[in-house]
Design a protein around this motif. Structure first.
Motif, PDB file in Angstrom:
ATOM      1  N   GLU A  14       0.836  -1.211   0.000  1.00 52.71           N
ATOM      2  CA  GLU A  14       0.000   0.000   0.000  1.00 52.71           C
ATOM      3  C   GLU A  14       0.869   1.258   0.000  1.00 52.71           C
ATOM      4  O   GLU A  14       0.593   2.214  -0.727  1.00 52.71           O
ATOM      5  CB  GLU A  14      -0.953   0.014   1.204  1.00 52.71           C
ATOM      6  N   LEU A  15       1.918   1.241   0.813  1.00 50.04           N
ATOM      7  CA  LEU A  15       2.821   2.391   0.862  1.00 50.04           C
ATOM      8  C   LEU A  15       3.552   2.592  -0.460  1.00 50.04           C
ATOM      9  O   LEU A  15       3.711   3.725  -0.929  1.00 50.04           O
ATOM     10  CB  LEU A  15       3.820   2.244   2.012  1.00 50.04           C
ATOM     11  N   ALA A  16       3.987   1.503  -1.069  1.00 51.82           N
ATOM     12  CA  ALA A  16       4.670   1.600  -2.363  1.00 51.82           C
ATOM     13  C   ALA A  16       3.730   2.174  -3.419  1.00 51.82           C
ATOM     14  O   ALA A  16       4.130   3.042  -4.209  1.00 51.82           O
ATOM     15  CB  ALA A  16       5.198   0.237  -2.789  1.00 51.82           C
ATOM     16  N   ASP A  17       2.487   1.720  -3.415  1.00 46.97           N
ATOM     17  CA  ASP A  17       1.517   2.248  -4.376  1.00 46.97           C
ATOM     18  C   ASP A  17       1.200   3.714  -4.100  1.00 46.97           C
ATOM     19  O   ASP A  17       1.086   4.518  -5.030  1.00 46.97           O
ATOM     20  CB  ASP A  17       0.235   1.415  -4.362  1.00 46.97           C
ATOM     21  N   ALA A  18       1.064   4.067  -2.837  1.00 47.98           N
ATOM     22  CA  ALA A  18       0.793   5.461  -2.482  1.00 47.98           C
ATOM     23  C   ALA A  18       1.920   6.367  -2.973  1.00 47.98           C
ATOM     24  O   ALA A  18       1.677   7.451  -3.514  1.00 47.98           O
ATOM     25  CB  ALA A  18       0.615   5.605  -0.971  1.00 47.98           C
ATOM     26  N   LYS A  19       3.143   5.907  -2.813  1.00 43.56           N
ATOM     27  CA  LYS A  19       4.297   6.689  -3.273  1.00 43.56           C
ATOM     28  C   LYS A  19       4.297   6.796  -4.792  1.00 43.56           C
ATOM     29  O   LYS A  19       4.513   7.871  -5.349  1.00 43.56           O
ATOM     30  CB  LYS A  19       5.594   6.041  -2.786  1.00 43.56           C
ATOM     31  N   LYS A  20       4.062   5.676  -5.459  1.00 40.12           N
ATOM     32  CA  LYS A  20       4.037   5.659  -6.925  1.00 40.12           C
ATOM     33  C   LYS A  20       3.000   6.652  -7.454  1.00 40.12           C
ATOM     34  O   LYS A  20       3.285   7.440  -8.355  1.00 40.12           O
ATOM     35  CB  LYS A  20       3.725   4.243  -7.411  1.00 40.12           C
ATOM     36  N   TYR A  40      -3.290  11.730  -7.390  1.00 40.98           N
ATOM     37  CA  TYR A  40      -3.250  12.224  -6.009  1.00 40.98           C
ATOM     38  C   TYR A  40      -4.318  11.514  -5.173  1.00 40.98           C
ATOM     39  O   TYR A  40      -4.042  11.041  -4.069  1.00 40.98           O
ATOM     40  CB  TYR A  40      -3.460  13.742  -5.983  1.00 40.98           C
ATOM     41  N   ASN A  41      -5.528  11.433  -5.703  1.00 34.49           N
ATOM     42  CA  ASN A  41      -6.619  10.776  -4.971  1.00 34.49           C
ATOM     43  C   ASN A  41      -6.337   9.289  -4.757  1.00 34.49           C
ATOM     44  O   ASN A  41      -6.651   8.741  -3.689  1.00 34.49           O
ATOM     45  CB  ASN A  41      -7.942  10.979  -5.698  1.00 34.49           C
ATOM     46  N   LEU A  42      -5.745   8.644  -5.752  1.00 36.76           N
ATOM     47  CA  LEU A  42      -5.364   7.240  -5.582  1.00 36.76           C
ATOM     48  C   LEU A  42      -4.321   7.094  -4.473  1.00 36.76           C
ATOM     49  O   LEU A  42      -4.395   6.165  -3.661  1.00 36.76           O
ATOM     50  CB  LEU A  42      -4.825   6.670  -6.895  1.00 36.76           C
ATOM     51  N   SER A  43      -3.371   8.008  -4.437  1.00 41.08           N
ATOM     52  CA  SER A  43      -2.357   7.983  -3.379  1.00 41.08           C
ATOM     53  C   SER A  43      -3.006   8.121  -2.005  1.00 41.08           C
ATOM     54  O   SER A  43      -2.660   7.395  -1.068  1.00 41.08           O
ATOM     55  CB  SER A  43      -1.334   9.105  -3.609  1.00 41.08           C
ATOM     56  N   MET A  44      -3.949   9.030  -1.905  1.00 45.80           N
ATOM     57  CA  MET A  44      -4.649   9.228  -0.631  1.00 45.80           C
ATOM     58  C   MET A  44      -5.408   7.959  -0.231  1.00 45.80           C
ATOM     59  O   MET A  44      -5.405   7.579   0.947  1.00 45.80           O
ATOM     60  CB  MET A  44      -5.614  10.414  -0.732  1.00 45.80           C
ATOM     61  N   GLU A  45      -6.046   7.305  -1.188  1.00 50.14           N
ATOM     62  CA  GLU A  45      -6.774   6.069  -0.900  1.00 50.14           C
ATOM     63  C   GLU A  45      -5.832   4.965  -0.424  1.00 50.14           C
ATOM     64  O   GLU A  45      -6.163   4.226   0.500  1.00 50.14           O
ATOM     65  CB  GLU A  45      -7.555   5.600  -2.134  1.00 50.14           C
ATOM     66  N   GLN A  97       2.430  14.339  -1.108  1.00 48.87           N
ATOM     67  CA  GLN A  97       1.020  14.720  -1.251  1.00 48.87           C
ATOM     68  C   GLN A  97       0.833  16.200  -0.926  1.00 48.87           C
ATOM     69  O   GLN A  97       0.090  16.908  -1.608  1.00 48.87           O
ATOM     70  CB  GLN A  97       0.147  13.853  -0.344  1.00 48.87           C
ATOM     71  N   ALA A  98       1.516  16.667   0.104  1.00 45.87           N
ATOM     72  CA  ALA A  98       1.428  18.080   0.479  1.00 45.87           C
ATOM     73  C   ALA A  98       2.028  18.968  -0.610  1.00 45.87           C
ATOM     74  O   ALA A  98       1.490  20.054  -0.904  1.00 45.87           O
ATOM     75  CB  ALA A  98       2.129  18.323   1.809  1.00 45.87           C
ATOM     76  N   MET A  99       3.105  18.518  -1.235  1.00 44.65           N
ATOM     77  CA  MET A  99       3.719  19.277  -2.320  1.00 44.65           C
ATOM     78  C   MET A  99       2.745  19.408  -3.481  1.00 44.65           C
ATOM     79  O   MET A  99       2.650  20.458  -4.100  1.00 44.65           O
ATOM     80  CB  MET A  99       5.003  18.585  -2.806  1.00 44.65           C
ATOM     81  N   PHE A 100       2.019  18.362  -3.752  1.00 42.89           N
ATOM     82  CA  PHE A 100       1.055  18.398  -4.857  1.00 42.89           C
ATOM     83  C   PHE A 100      -0.038  19.436  -4.567  1.00 42.89           C
ATOM     84  O   PHE A 100      -0.429  20.180  -5.457  1.00 42.89           O
ATOM     85  CB  PHE A 100       0.412  17.016  -5.055  1.00 42.89           C
ATOM     86  N   LYS A 101      -0.500  19.484  -3.347  1.00 42.97           N
ATOM     87  CA  LYS A 101      -1.585  20.388  -2.993  1.00 42.97           C
ATOM     88  C   LYS A 101      -1.141  21.856  -2.906  1.00 42.97           C
ATOM     89  O   LYS A 101      -1.965  22.736  -3.037  1.00 42.97           O
ATOM     90  CB  LYS A 101      -2.237  19.955  -1.672  1.00 42.97           C
ATOM     91  N   LYS A 102       0.150  22.096  -2.702  1.00 45.33           N
ATOM     92  CA  LYS A 102       0.637  23.478  -2.564  1.00 45.33           C
ATOM     93  C   LYS A 102       0.551  24.259  -3.872  1.00 45.33           C
ATOM     94  O   LYS A 102       0.454  25.463  -3.855  1.00 45.33           O
ATOM     95  CB  LYS A 102       2.086  23.495  -2.057  1.00 45.33           C
ATOM     96  N   VAL A 103       0.665  23.572  -4.964  1.00 45.57           N
ATOM     97  CA  VAL A 103       0.705  24.286  -6.244  1.00 45.57           C
ATOM     98  C   VAL A 103      -0.665  24.377  -6.866  1.00 45.57           C
ATOM     99  O   VAL A 103      -1.565  23.713  -6.663  1.00 45.57           O
ATOM    100  CB  VAL A 103       1.681  23.581  -7.207  1.00 45.57           C
TER     101      VAL A 103
END
Length: 103
Positions: A14-20, A40-45, A97-103
């Motif tokens: 799950e962690l590997a997929d979230a990172k990917k 991004y949403n898949l990573s959050m899931e 994930q936070a970096m994605f949301k900042k922009v």
């Protein structure tokens, strides 16, 4: 305990997929913003799945303690080692994930 081993492997996945997915979201956010948001949403899931599995490991360990006393030291040592790895990996994903949301 085989169930702990299985859950640890699943948490790793799950962690590997979230990172990917987080990496894909960051790479694609300029050119494909809608697709990047999907990633991004898949990573959050995946992180939600990881948290659910982690909670189950804790329950299994607690049930073992109630039924049989302290788990074997070797098992606890491995769990603690993997748990530290999981915490570090989860923090890395959360930063992306936070970096994605900042922009």
């Amino acid at each position: 305990m085989k169930i702990i081993k299985k859950l640890v492997k699943m948490i790793d996945e799950e962690l590997a997929d979230a990172k990917k997915y987080a990496e894909c979201a960051l790479k694609m956010r300029e050119e494909y913003p809608i697709l990047a948001n999907v990633f991004y949403n898949l990573s959050m899931e995946e992180m939600k799945h990881m948290n659910m599995l982690h909670a189950e490991v804790v329950k299994v360990i607690e049930a073992y303690k109630k039924e049989k006393g302290e788990p074997p030291a070797a098992m606890l040592a491995i769990w603690e080692y993997k748990h530290e790895e999981h915490i570090e990996a989860a923090e890395e994903v959360s930063v992306m994930q936070a970096m994605f949301k900042k922009v």
